[in-house]
Structure formats: C-alpha cells, structure tokens
Design a protein around this motif. Structure first.
Motif, mmCIF file in Angstrom:
data_model
loop_
_atom_site.group_PDB
_atom_site.id
_atom_site.type_symbol
_atom_site.label_atom_id
_atom_site.label_comp_id
_atom_site.label_asym_id
_atom_site.label_seq_id
_atom_site.Cartn_x
_atom_site.Cartn_y
_atom_site.Cartn_z
ATOM 1 N N ALA A 37 0.791 -1.245 0.045
ATOM 2 C CA ALA A 37 0.077 -0.167 0.074
ATOM 3 C C ALA A 37 0.662 1.258 -0.171
ATOM 4 C CB ALA A 37 -0.977 -0.031 1.373
ATOM 5 N N GLY A 38 1.974 1.209 0.699
ATOM 6 C CA GLY A 38 2.976 2.254 0.704
ATOM 7 C C GLY A 38 3.646 2.483 -0.692
ATOM 8 N N ILE A 39 3.936 1.346 -1.345
ATOM 9 C CA ILE A 39 4.494 1.551 -2.799
ATOM 10 C C ILE A 39 3.214 2.386 -3.672
ATOM 11 C CG2 ILE A 39 5.287 0.203 -4.815
ATOM 12 C CD1 ILE A 39 6.273 -2.007 -2.657
ATOM 13 N N LEU A 40 2.158 1.746 -3.501
ATOM 14 C CA LEU A 40 1.350 2.437 -4.550
ATOM 15 C C LEU A 40 0.837 3.908 -4.126
ATOM 16 C CD1 LEU A 40 -1.543 -0.375 -4.291
ATOM 17 C CD2 LEU A 40 0.282 0.160 -6.128
ATOM 18 N N THR A 41 0.953 4.221 -2.818
ATOM 19 C CA THR A 41 0.969 5.635 -2.496
ATOM 20 C C THR A 41 2.268 6.385 -3.116
ATOM 21 O OG1 THR A 41 -0.272 5.112 -0.569
ATOM 22 C CG2 THR A 41 1.048 7.193 -0.399
ATOM 23 N N ILE A 110 0.378 -5.739 -8.367
ATOM 24 C CA ILE A 110 -0.715 -6.561 -8.129
ATOM 25 C C ILE A 110 -0.581 -7.870 -8.748
ATOM 26 C CG2 ILE A 110 -3.188 -6.680 -8.523
ATOM 27 C CD1 ILE A 110 -2.366 -4.417 -6.624
ATOM 28 N N VAL A 111 0.009 -8.148 -9.820
ATOM 29 C CA VAL A 111 0.262 -9.261 -10.459
ATOM 30 C C VAL A 111 1.325 -10.179 -9.669
ATOM 31 C CG1 VAL A 111 1.411 -10.163 -12.441
ATOM 32 C CG2 VAL A 111 0.034 -8.206 -13.015
ATOM 33 N N LEU A 124 -8.543 -13.160 -2.494
ATOM 34 C CA LEU A 124 -7.350 -12.347 -2.816
ATOM 35 C C LEU A 124 -7.653 -10.997 -3.896
ATOM 36 C CD1 LEU A 124 -4.284 -12.138 -2.946
ATOM 37 C CD2 LEU A 124 -4.386 -13.902 -4.917
ATOM 38 N N PHE A 125 -8.746 -11.322 -4.615
ATOM 39 C CA PHE A 125 -9.343 -10.372 -5.405
ATOM 40 C C PHE A 125 -9.605 -9.230 -4.717
ATOM 41 C CE2 PHE A 125 -12.609 -8.053 -7.686
ATOM 42 C CZ PHE A 125 -12.139 -7.692 -8.853
ATOM 43 N N LEU A 126 -10.270 -9.293 -3.543
ATOM 44 C CA LEU A 126 -10.974 -8.407 -2.558
ATOM 45 C C LEU A 126 -9.760 -7.625 -2.164
ATOM 46 C CD1 LEU A 126 -13.421 -6.613 -1.438
ATOM 47 C CD2 LEU A 126 -13.242 -8.437 0.308
ATOM 48 N N ASN A 127 -8.867 -8.256 -1.739
ATOM 49 C CA ASN A 127 -7.617 -7.872 -0.956
ATOM 50 C C ASN A 127 -6.929 -6.728 -1.930
ATOM 51 O OD1 ASN A 127 -5.405 -8.446 1.164
ATOM 52 N ND2 ASN A 127 -4.494 -8.319 -0.576
ATOM 53 N N GLU A 128 -6.724 -7.086 -2.826
ATOM 54 C CA GLU A 128 -5.969 -6.328 -3.974
ATOM 55 C C GLU A 128 -6.982 -5.064 -4.355
ATOM 56 O OE1 GLU A 128 -2.672 -7.001 -4.844
ATOM 57 O OE2 GLU A 128 -3.319 -8.645 -3.195
ATOM 58 N N ILE A 129 -8.200 -5.133 -4.485
ATOM 59 C CA ILE A 129 -8.802 -3.749 -4.699
ATOM 60 C C ILE A 129 -8.676 -3.084 -3.450
ATOM 61 C CG2 ILE A 129 -11.102 -3.079 -4.879
ATOM 62 C CD1 ILE A 129 -10.252 -4.324 -7.242
ATOM 63 N N LEU A 130 -8.669 -3.554 -2.107
ATOM 64 C CA LEU A 130 -8.667 -2.769 -1.010
ATOM 65 C C LEU A 130 -7.350 -2.163 -0.709
ATOM 66 C CD1 LEU A 130 -10.634 -5.009 1.754
ATOM 67 C CD2 LEU A 130 -11.140 -2.658 0.545
ATOM 68 N N LEU A 131 -6.185 -2.853 -1.226
ATOM 69 C CA LEU A 131 -4.772 -2.194 -1.303
ATOM 70 C C LEU A 131 -4.814 -1.228 -2.396
ATOM 71 C CD1 LEU A 131 -2.397 -5.251 -1.502
ATOM 72 C CD2 LEU A 131 -2.626 -3.381 0.363
ATOM 73 N N MET A 132 -5.297 -1.281 -3.338
ATOM 74 C CA MET A 132 -5.316 -0.084 -4.211
ATOM 75 C C MET A 132 -6.214 1.066 -3.735
ATOM 76 S SD MET A 132 -5.678 -1.808 -8.025
ATOM 77 C CE MET A 132 -6.920 -3.002 -7.900
ATOM 78 N N VAL A 134 -6.782 1.979 -0.642
ATOM 79 C CA VAL A 134 -5.896 2.290 0.470
ATOM 80 C C VAL A 134 -4.619 3.211 -0.024
ATOM 81 C CG1 VAL A 134 -4.260 2.041 2.430
ATOM 82 C CG2 VAL A 134 -6.726 0.740 2.142
ATOM 83 N N GLY A 135 -3.945 2.539 -1.001
ATOM 84 C CA GLY A 135 -2.724 3.097 -1.451
ATOM 85 C C GLY A 135 -3.143 4.448 -2.220
ATOM 86 N N PHE A 136 -3.938 4.214 -3.259
ATOM 87 C CA PHE A 136 -4.358 5.570 -4.139
ATOM 88 C C PHE A 136 -5.125 6.363 -3.450
ATOM 89 C CE2 PHE A 136 -4.335 2.114 -7.702
ATOM 90 C CZ PHE A 136 -3.081 2.075 -7.853
ATOM 91 N N GLY A 137 -6.096 5.955 -2.601
ATOM 92 C CA GLY A 137 -6.692 6.961 -1.942
ATOM 93 C C GLY A 137 -5.729 7.889 -0.996
ATOM 94 N N THR A 138 -4.858 7.294 -0.169
ATOM 95 C CA THR A 138 -3.936 8.009 0.670
ATOM 96 C C THR A 138 -3.302 9.019 -0.142
ATOM 97 O OG1 THR A 138 -3.838 5.935 2.243
ATOM 98 C CG2 THR A 138 -2.301 7.840 2.404
ATOM 99 N N ALA A 139 -2.767 8.605 -1.286
ATOM 100 C CA ALA A 139 -1.910 9.484 -1.824
ATOM 101 C C ALA A 139 -2.867 10.925 -2.325
ATOM 102 C CB ALA A 139 -1.651 8.652 -3.280
ATOM 103 N N LEU A 140 -4.092 10.541 -2.673
ATOM 104 C CA LEU A 140 -5.118 11.589 -3.251
ATOM 105 C C LEU A 140 -5.421 12.309 -1.932
ATOM 106 C CD1 LEU A 140 -7.637 9.775 -5.377
ATOM 107 C CD2 LEU A 140 -5.920 11.324 -6.236
#
Length: 327
Positions: A37-41, A110-111, A124-132, A134-140
């Motif tokens: 999540a930190g990397i996505l941020t 993600i891959v 796992l699909f839900l986990n990846e969606i939530l990671l995105m 959290v990561g992208f949302g925090t950045a915004l």
C-alpha cells in the motif's frame, strides 16, 4: 567537493506521511501484502492535484486490467515465470494503446501478489482492490494540500512589469537620441522570467481541480504575446537610417506607456492616445530624402505594432495590481 545543502520539500514530506498512513491503514485492515500500500501511495504522489488524480485513476484502471490478464494467463496456463514474461509482453502494448503506460509499475505489483499467492481467489481479488483503494486513496488525501504560490506569481508579475518599463524607456531613448548604451540584458531576463512564470502559473492551474483556467497564466500569456511584438519593434527602431521629427512623437508615447505598465486594463486609454499620435504623425512635413522616407515608413510600422501591443492588452480582462497604480 562541496555537498549540497540538505532540504526536504513538501512533496517529500507528503510522500513520507502518505506511506506511513497507507501501510498503517492496510495493516489495520489486516490486508495481505500490506506494505505494498505504501508503494502504491508513492507512485501516486504527484507535483499537482490534477496530476495526482489522473495518476490514481490510470493506475487503478491499469491494475484492474492486470488482474484480468493474470486470471487468463496464470490461472488459464500456469503460474510460471515464462508465463509472467509472456503476459507482460502482451500487456504493455495494451497499456500504451490505452494511454495507461504510467500504470505499469503499480499493476505489476498486483500481478506479483497474485503470482506469489499461486491462486486467484475471490478473497485475494478483494484484498488487491482494497490495497489499491488504500494506497491510491491515501495519495490523493495527502496531495490535497498544496502550499499557495500566489505570492511567487505576484513577484514574477511585478518583475516582468519592471522589465517591460525599462525596455520601453530604452526604446524611447534611442528614438530621441539616435543612440543608447543599453546592453539589452532585460530582453533575455524577460524571456527567461516569462518561461518560469508560465510554468509556475500552469502548476497553479493543475492544483485547482475544478478551475479550468488561471488569471496568472492568462496574464503571462498576454505578456508573452506583447513581448513578441517588442522583439519585432526593436530592429525597426535600431536600424533607422536617420532620425526624423516623427521619432520624437513615438518616443514621448513610449515613455508615457513605460511609466504606466501594470496588470490592470487601461489599454483603451493608450489606444486613444496612439490615435492622436497617428494624426500628429500625418501632419508633420513629408520626407525630403529617401532615407527620411525609409525612417518614416519604419516608424509608421512601429505605430502599427504598438497598436497590436495595446489591442492584446485590451482583450485581457486584467486584475487589481497591488504593487503598481496604473497601462
């Protein structure tokens, strides 16, 4: 060797804060691969708000496409490095064609999660969606704060007005005396300053999500157009074959104009004055030599260019100038 002074900018600080928040929230939600999540941020912290929003959106869409590719290739063929390589080989051109190439790194994260898990399940699909999210949302979230740059823009505006006044005065001096010791350094300074000012003004536009234009950008764009006219006028003035009485009229007008360069819009007043100059110009004696004729023709072209210079300013709506009183 002298080391550069250590400095921490707003973007660096926001990135650090964003990483802390993203990882903490992902860990609190007990997500797998929560550190990612930190990397996505980090990938979504951009210099402006609009760029950050575009980055988050493009990366989110790219990651969803990547999940679809992972399902087809990894689940459909095998969880093998060669299959991952083949998938990437076919995945990148799709992202490029969709103008989502910036989302390749985040989608790869993600891959690799799916590859590491060895099985693309619903959880796992839900986990990846939530990671995105959290990561992208925090950045915004952290990128919603942008320090005001209006003071810097005002400083640029004032500096440009001072330079314009100096250039116009020097043009008047040459028309009066037929010579000048001016080195023209203000021309280079103006060109450089306009470039910096327009870049900073565009950044301000990008930091206002709902605003489509910016009064500062319009202002510097207007000054850029006027500067191009100044660059056309200067050779006409500096190459006059001889000085004629008509030059004094234009010199007086230029001095008046130079004394009132500002951000407000009173160009209509100077357009009226320029009409008076044109009438007085036409009443002066006709040329007695070919050189005088050439000078008068060049000066009349200068008047026409000044007319365009003022028309550009008149079409600009202007705004209140805090540092100067009155163009």
């Amino acid at each position: 060797m002298k080391l550069k002074r250590l400095s921490i900018g707003y973007r660096t600080l926001k990135t650090a804060v964003g990483v802390i928040l993203a990882i903490s929230l992902a860990q609190l939600l007990q997500l797998e691969f929560f550190v990612s999540a930190g990397i996505l941020t980090i990938l979504c912290i951009q210099p402006t708000k609009k760029r950050s929003i575009r980055a988050a959106l493009s990366r989110f869409i790219a990651s969803l496409i990547a999940i679809g590719y992972a399902f087809v290739f990894l689940e459909g063929i095998a969880y093998h490095p060669a299959v991952v390589g083949l998938m990437i080989l076919l995945f990148i051109p799709v992202l490029v064609s969709l103008r989502l190439a910036d989302g390749f790194v985040s989608s790869s994260v993600i891959v690799f999660h799916i590859y590491s898990a060895g099985n693309l399940t619903g959880s796992l699909f839900l986990n990846e969606i939530l990671l995105m999210v959290v990561g992208f949302g925090t950045a915004l979230l952290v990128n919603m704060y942008m320090p005001s740059i209006e003071k810097k823009l005002d400083d640029y505006r004032y500096q440009i007005e001072v330079l314009y006044a100096k250039i116009l005065h020097e043009m008047a001096v040459y028309l009066k005396d037929g010579k000048s010791d001016w080195d023209g350094k203000e021309l280079m300074e103006t060109e450089e300053l306009l470039g910096k000012a327009k870049a900073l003004a565009y950044q301000d536009v990008e930091n206002h999500v709902t605003r489509l234009e910016n009064k500062y950008y319009r202002y510097f764009d207007m000054r850029q157009d006027q500067f191009e006219i100044i660059e056309r006028i200067l050779p006409k003035i500096s190459t006059l074959p001889v000085l004629v009485k008509h030059a004094q009229l234009i010199a007086d007008f230029l001095n008046d104009l130079a004394d009132h360069v500002h951000a407000g819009n009173t160009a209509y007043h100077y357009l009226d004055k320029l009409e008076v100059v044109k009438k007085e110009f036409s009443l002066l004696p006709l040329p007695k030599s070919h050189k005088e004729f050439q000078s008068m023709a060049a000066l009349y072209q200068v008047i026409e260019e000044l007319d365009s210079y003022l028309e550009i300013k008149q079409s600009y709506r202007g705004f209140t100038n805090k540092k100067t009183a009155e163009e």
